[in-house]
Design a protein around this motif. Structure first.
Motif, PDB file in Angstrom:
ATOM      1  N   LEU A 142       0.808  -1.214   0.000  1.00 55.41           N
ATOM      2  CA  LEU A 142       0.000   0.000   0.000  1.00 55.41           C
ATOM      3  C   LEU A 142       0.841   1.263   0.000  1.00 55.41           C
ATOM      4  CD1 LEU A 142      -3.134  -0.412   2.298  1.00 55.41           C
ATOM      5  CD2 LEU A 142      -2.940  -0.632  -0.171  1.00 55.41           C
ATOM      6  N   GLN A 143       1.967   1.248   0.679  1.00 56.75           N
ATOM      7  CA  GLN A 143       2.795   2.457   0.707  1.00 56.75           C
ATOM      8  C   GLN A 143       3.314   2.791  -0.679  1.00 56.75           C
ATOM      9  OE1 GLN A 143       2.939   4.462   3.384  1.00 56.75           O
ATOM     10  NE2 GLN A 143       1.478   2.943   4.159  1.00 56.75           N
ATOM     11  N   ALA A 144       3.729   1.780  -1.417  1.00 54.39           N
ATOM     12  CA  ALA A 144       4.207   2.026  -2.781  1.00 54.39           C
ATOM     13  C   ALA A 144       3.079   2.539  -3.661  1.00 54.39           C
ATOM     14  CB  ALA A 144       4.807   0.750  -3.363  1.00 54.39           C
ATOM     15  N   TRP A 145       1.897   1.964  -3.501  1.00 55.30           N
ATOM     16  CA  TRP A 145       0.766   2.418  -4.318  1.00 55.30           C
ATOM     17  C   TRP A 145       0.271   3.786  -3.886  1.00 55.30           C
ATOM     18  CZ3 TRP A 145      -0.771   1.059  -8.897  1.00 55.30           C
ATOM     19  CH2 TRP A 145      -0.351  -0.175  -9.401  1.00 55.30           C
ATOM     20  N   LYS A 146       0.411   4.109  -2.613  1.00 59.73           N
ATOM     21  CA  LYS A 146       0.029   5.440  -2.151  1.00 59.73           C
ATOM     22  C   LYS A 146       0.886   6.493  -2.850  1.00 59.73           C
ATOM     23  CE  LYS A 146      -1.209   5.542   2.105  1.00 59.73           C
ATOM     24  NZ  LYS A 146      -1.244   5.584   3.587  1.00 59.73           N
ATOM     25  N   ALA A 147       2.186   6.209  -2.946  1.00 60.34           N
ATOM     26  CA  ALA A 147       3.082   7.144  -3.639  1.00 60.34           C
ATOM     27  C   ALA A 147       2.735   7.234  -5.125  1.00 60.34           C
ATOM     28  CB  ALA A 147       4.536   6.715  -3.450  1.00 60.34           C
ATOM     29  N   ALA A 148       2.418   6.086  -5.751  1.00 59.27           N
ATOM     30  CA  ALA A 148       2.077   6.091  -7.179  1.00 59.27           C
ATOM     31  C   ALA A 148       0.780   6.859  -7.435  1.00 59.27           C
ATOM     32  CB  ALA A 148       1.944   4.652  -7.677  1.00 59.27           C
ATOM     33  N   LEU A 149      -0.192   6.720  -6.542  1.00 61.18           N
ATOM     34  CA  LEU A 149      -1.461   7.425  -6.713  1.00 61.18           C
ATOM     35  C   LEU A 149      -1.300   8.921  -6.491  1.00 61.18           C
ATOM     36  CD1 LEU A 149      -3.787   4.858  -4.914  1.00 61.18           C
ATOM     37  CD2 LEU A 149      -3.757   5.379  -7.363  1.00 61.18           C
ATOM     38  N   ALA A 150      -0.452   9.302  -5.531  1.00 56.43           N
ATOM     39  CA  ALA A 150      -0.200  10.727  -5.304  1.00 56.43           C
ATOM     40  C   ALA A 150       0.429  11.365  -6.541  1.00 56.43           C
ATOM     41  CB  ALA A 150       0.704  10.901  -4.085  1.00 56.43           C
ATOM     42  N   GLU A 151       1.285  10.608  -7.222  1.00 51.78           N
ATOM     43  CA  GLU A 151       1.910  11.119  -8.446  1.00 51.78           C
ATOM     44  C   GLU A 151       0.914  11.166  -9.595  1.00 51.78           C
ATOM     45  OE1 GLU A 151       5.631  10.030 -11.475  1.00 51.78           O
ATOM     46  OE2 GLU A 151       5.435   8.996  -9.533  1.00 51.78           O
ATOM     47  N   ALA A 152       0.052  10.154  -9.694  1.00 49.47           N
ATOM     48  CA  ALA A 152      -0.910  10.100 -10.793  1.00 49.47           C
ATOM     49  C   ALA A 152      -2.033  11.118 -10.628  1.00 49.47           C
ATOM     50  CB  ALA A 152      -1.499   8.693 -10.897  1.00 49.47           C
ATOM     51  N   TYR A 153      -2.405  11.400  -9.383  1.00 50.73           N
ATOM     52  CA  TYR A 153      -3.519  12.314  -9.101  1.00 50.73           C
ATOM     53  C   TYR A 153      -3.059  13.416  -8.144  1.00 50.73           C
ATOM     54  CZ  TYR A 153      -6.087   8.075 -10.595  1.00 50.73           C
ATOM     55  OH  TYR A 153      -6.544   6.960 -11.270  1.00 50.73           O
ATOM     56  N   PRO A 154      -2.177  14.302  -8.590  1.00 49.55           N
ATOM     57  CA  PRO A 154      -1.612  15.302  -7.665  1.00 49.55           C
ATOM     58  C   PRO A 154      -2.645  16.278  -7.102  1.00 49.55           C
ATOM     59  CG  PRO A 154      -1.004  15.787  -9.940  1.00 49.55           C
ATOM     60  CD  PRO A 154      -1.634  14.439  -9.956  1.00 49.55           C
ATOM     61  N   ASP A 155      -3.776  16.435  -7.772  1.00 49.62           N
ATOM     62  CA  ASP A 155      -4.790  17.378  -7.309  1.00 49.62           C
ATOM     63  C   ASP A 155      -5.859  16.741  -6.442  1.00 49.62           C
ATOM     64  OD1 ASP A 155      -5.761  15.841  -9.404  1.00 49.62           O
ATOM     65  OD2 ASP A 155      -7.100  17.412 -10.154  1.00 49.62           O
ATOM     66  N   ALA A 156      -5.745  15.445  -6.179  1.00 47.52           N
ATOM     67  CA  ALA A 156      -6.802  14.724  -5.476  1.00 47.52           C
ATOM     68  C   ALA A 156      -6.489  14.575  -3.989  1.00 47.52           C
ATOM     69  CB  ALA A 156      -6.998  13.344  -6.101  1.00 47.52           C
ATOM     70  N   ALA A 157      -7.530  14.534  -3.186  1.00 48.22           N
ATOM     71  CA  ALA A 157      -7.395  14.175  -1.782  1.00 48.22           C
ATOM     72  C   ALA A 157      -7.276  12.657  -1.692  1.00 48.22           C
ATOM     73  CB  ALA A 157      -8.601  14.667  -1.001  1.00 48.22           C
ATOM     74  N   LEU A 158      -6.194  12.180  -1.116  1.00 50.22           N
ATOM     75  CA  LEU A 158      -5.929  10.745  -1.029  1.00 50.22           C
ATOM     76  C   LEU A 158      -6.265  10.255   0.372  1.00 50.22           C
ATOM     77  CD1 LEU A 158      -4.810   8.119  -2.228  1.00 50.22           C
ATOM     78  CD2 LEU A 158      -2.506   8.900  -1.647  1.00 50.22           C
ATOM     79  N   ILE A 159      -7.221   9.340   0.474  1.00 49.68           N
ATOM     80  CA  ILE A 159      -7.692   8.849   1.772  1.00 49.68           C
ATOM     81  C   ILE A 159      -7.364   7.372   1.888  1.00 49.68           C
ATOM     82  CG2 ILE A 159      -9.711   8.454   3.221  1.00 49.68           C
ATOM     83  CD1 ILE A 159     -11.051  10.828   1.853  1.00 49.68           C
ATOM     84  N   ASP A 160      -6.622   7.010   2.924  1.00 50.97           N
ATOM     85  CA  ASP A 160      -6.324   5.616   3.244  1.00 50.97           C
ATOM     86  C   ASP A 160      -7.488   5.082   4.076  1.00 50.97           C
ATOM     87  OD1 ASP A 160      -5.443   3.218   4.441  1.00 50.97           O
ATOM     88  OD2 ASP A 160      -3.351   3.843   4.372  1.00 50.97           O
ATOM     89  N   VAL A 161      -8.352   4.302   3.458  1.00 52.16           N
ATOM     90  CA  VAL A 161      -9.553   3.821   4.127  1.00 52.16           C
ATOM     91  C   VAL A 161      -9.200   2.903   5.291  1.00 52.16           C
ATOM     92  CG1 VAL A 161     -11.670   2.474   3.808  1.00 52.16           C
ATOM     93  CG2 VAL A 161     -10.937   4.088   2.055  1.00 52.16           C
ATOM     94  N   GLU A 162      -8.146   2.142   5.145  1.00 50.40           N
ATOM     95  CA  GLU A 162      -7.742   1.245   6.221  1.00 50.40           C
ATOM     96  C   GLU A 162      -7.379   2.042   7.473  1.00 50.40           C
ATOM     97  OE1 GLU A 162      -4.685  -1.413   4.976  1.00 50.40           O
ATOM     98  OE2 GLU A 162      -5.807  -2.185   3.258  1.00 50.40           O
ATOM     99  N   GLN A 163      -6.569   3.093   7.315  1.00 52.83           N
ATOM    100  CA  GLN A 163      -6.163   3.900   8.464  1.00 52.83           C
ATOM    101  C   GLN A 163      -7.353   4.594   9.108  1.00 52.83           C
ATOM    102  OE1 GLN A 163      -3.044   6.617   7.376  1.00 52.83           O
ATOM    103  NE2 GLN A 163      -1.450   5.035   7.447  1.00 52.83           N
ATOM    104  N   ARG A 164      -8.299   5.004   8.285  1.00 53.66           N
ATOM    105  CA  ARG A 164      -9.409   5.787   8.796  1.00 53.66           C
ATOM    106  C   ARG A 164     -10.505   4.948   9.444  1.00 53.66           C
ATOM    107  NH1 ARG A 164     -10.284  10.833   6.289  1.00 53.66           N
ATOM    108  NH2 ARG A 164     -12.210  10.875   7.517  1.00 53.66           N
ATOM    109  N   ALA A 165     -10.702   3.712   8.979  1.00 47.87           N
ATOM    110  CA  ALA A 165     -11.910   3.008   9.412  1.00 47.87           C
ATOM    111  C   ALA A 165     -11.726   1.555   9.816  1.00 47.87           C
ATOM    112  CB  ALA A 165     -12.963   3.093   8.305  1.00 47.87           C
ATOM    113  N   ALA A 166     -10.570   0.945   9.577  1.00 50.11           N
ATOM    114  CA  ALA A 166     -10.404  -0.476   9.904  1.00 50.11           C
ATOM    115  C   ALA A 166     -10.262  -0.686  11.402  1.00 50.11           C
ATOM    116  CB  ALA A 166      -9.180  -1.040   9.186  1.00 50.11           C
TER     117      ALA A 166
END
Length: 589
Positions: A54-78
């Motif tokens: 997930l950490q690697a994909w979090k970085a990839a998603l931040a790069e792909a969607y620089p204008d988006a709010a990125l929410i880790d659902v696991e951290q927030r609700a698991a």
């Protein structure tokens, strides 16, 4: 042997003009889909199988969607680690290897109040949002674009060995067997239900999570469905994998062209769809997906109506290799009776199996059944003494040791004491619940990890059928002629009437007709270098099979022929074919 032609990376063609995408292109498509559904406020949901980095994909998603709010659902609700441990306590038990099958669904590992709050937050979004995590689709609104990141179980096992912990559990340094147990009995069960309930119906794109994000490939949902359809429309192979072991040998390294590196190769798993992968190809790129996807998405076409009705969406037949050529004996063992495996572990059926000798040296043996007159109390006492560090267990005093020759086939109904001896290559044909082995005696060895290998005397002694003695086991081998034609003969060889798998061997020098009769067939080319599987009606392209390769013929295929390949060097050929007894629409007696 016919070394050098075994295919280690078999592929399935997607067909048509469908393309395999780079992950960056797939993420761009997901964004476009989300924008179309919710202009100005796109929602992209990336739901990742447990074990994905997930950490690697979090970085990839931040790069792909620089204008988006990125929410880790696991951290927030698991649920947190302690809550998960309590939730799974009855499933995990104190045993290193065995747990109890979980019936939880993905909702159970989340706090519903926190999920609800997240849904409200996402529903009120004013700009682009990306949700990430296993179960992220629980928060998805109807206008979301959903991306599913898939991961094969063998890859997860390798990651466990490299230090990966279980989902939201800080146990990276824990015993690998315990991590696999948590995956097998809990996490993978929940994850596959989640795929069936939510991701298969709703995902817009599927990503191969076996690769790092920078190298990952993907397909659209339409291409994914086409790949599943292609798999059940033709014979296909899953991707085999190989593993060393304390008793492992050298046959597979030479005959199958395996790489140097491990000291030996003990196991080859070349038909365990729960664990293996499939490779989808568009002619340029190759994407890896769990083979279980085929079982879960196309169970009736793959298994057949009767087999599906009996087992549900589960592939019931397993083929694998046990290589002791130049190695040692397997552990002396027994598998649980059906009632025991249901009661103790929550499995609906047990690990009946058989040994087909693909190759054997002159001194090869199989340990099978108890010697007539063996005293159960003396047997148990000797095992307990050996396990406590006393005198080694005198297996030859209690267990029949039979000569094993190439093409011999020994049935091993659950409850029968057994093991393969040194200097053979066994094609194990068995039921799928493959981890339920009760080791009785392991010849005093340590595992490759330096730890004692798990021995389960209590379980084992409760399942041994003491009447399976020298006279009884005489029925566990033998060959019965069934039919013949121009250039071919068919024989019944294994398994015992107590087991649900029927095995037929065909010897042939020319075209040999087969038919699935509405149930899945699993075959291996046990003699000869190369054959062609073809459709009499032209419904699928010719499919080439090499020596020792296992292949699956889906029930939906119907009629098929097997013919020596035009350039084959062998003068005779043989296949063994397994299917579920009593499920074929037309069976010889």
């Amino acid at each position: 042997m016919f070394p050098g032609n075994y295919e280690l990376q078999p592929t399935i063609r997607l067909g048509g003009d469908r393309r395999i995408l780079e992950a960056g292109e797939a993420l761009a498509r997901a964004r476009a889909i989300a924008e179309e559904r919710a202009p100005g406020r796109p929602l992209v949901v990336v739901d990742a199988y447990p074990g994905v980095d997930l950490q690697a994909w979090k970085a990839a998603l931040a790069e792909a969607y620089p204008d988006a709010a990125l929410i880790d659902v696991e951290q927030r609700a698991a649920l947190d680690t302690d809550e998960l441990q309590e939730l799974f306590r009855q499933n995990l038990t104190d045993d290193r290897v065995f747990g109890v099958m979980s019936h939880h669904r993905i909702e159970a590992v989340y706090d519903e109040g926190k999920l609800s709050a997240l849904r409200d937050e996402v529903g009120a979004r004013q700009g682009p949002v990306v949700l990430l995590g296993w179960g992220a689709a629980l928060v998805a609104s109807d206008d979301a674009a959903i991306v599913s990141i898939e991961l094969a179980r063998w890859e997860i096992t390798l990651r466990y060995r490299a230090g990966l912990g279980n989902w939201r559990t800080d146990n990276g340094d824990e015993d690998v067997l315990r991590k696999i147990k948590r995956g097998f009995f809990v996490e993978w069960r929940i994850a596959d239900r989640h795929k069936q309930d939510t991701l298969y119906p709703r995902a817009d794109l599927v990503i191969d999570g076996n690769r790092a994000p920078a190298d990952a490939l993907a397909i659209t949902a339409e291409a994914f469905r086409a790949g599943m359809e292609a798999a059940v429309s033709s014979p296909f192979r899953v991707v085999p994998y190989f593993d060393p072991g304390v008793w492992g040998g050298q046959w597979m390294r030479e005959a199958l062209g395996l790489p140097e590196g491990p000291e030996n190769y003990a196991w080859a798993f070349d038909c365990v769809p729960e664990e293996n992968s499939i490779l989808l190809s568009d002619g340029e790129r190759v994407l890896e997906l769990p083979a279980i996807d085929v079982v879960l998405t196309r169970p009736r076409e793959l298994l057949g109506a009767r087999t599906h009705a009996r087992f549900g969406p589960e592939f019931p037949i397993r083929f694998d290799f046990l290589d002791t050529m130049g190695g040692g004996n397997l552990s002396l063992q027994v598998h649980p009776l059906t009632g025991y495996i249901q009661d103790r572990f929550g499995m609906p059926y047990t690990q009946d199996e058989s040994y087909y000798l693909l190759d054997a040296d002159e001194d090869a043996t199989v340990y099978l059944g108890l010697k007539t007159g063996a005293d159960p109390r003396a047997f148990a006492a000797a095992l307990e003494e050996a396990q406590a560090g006393g005198a080694p267990f005198p297996a030859e005093e209690f267990v029949n040791i039979l000569p094993a020759r190439k093409h011999d086939h020994f049935s091993i109904p659950a409850g029968t004491v057994h093991c393969s001896g040194a200097n053979s290559l066994v094609l194990e044909i068995s039921a799928t619940p493959y981890i339920f082995t009760f080791k009785l005696w392991d010849w005093g060895r340590l595992g490759l990890d330096g730890l004692p290998r798990p021995v389960h005397l209590e379980h084992g002694l409760r399942n041994i059928q003491w009447d399976r003695d020298t006279e009884w086991i005489a029925q566990l081998s033998g060959v019965e002629p069934i039919a013949s034609g121009d250039g071919w003969t068919e024989e019944r060889t294994g398994l015992h009437e107590l087991e649900f798998i029927e095995v037929r061997r065909h010897w042939f020098t020319g075209r040999t007709p087969h038919h699935t009769h509405g149930t899945v067939n699993v075959l291996n080319l046990v003699e000869g270098d190369e054959v062609v599987v073809s459709s009499p009606s032209g419904s699928f392209d010719d499919f080439v099979v090499h020596y020792a390769e296992t292949f699956i013929v889906p029930a939906a295929v119907g009629a098929y022929d097997i013919t020596p390949a035009p350039g084959a060097s062998a003068t005779r050929f043989a296949t063994v074919k397994a299917y579920v007894r009593g499920t074929a629409t037309s069976e010889a007696p």
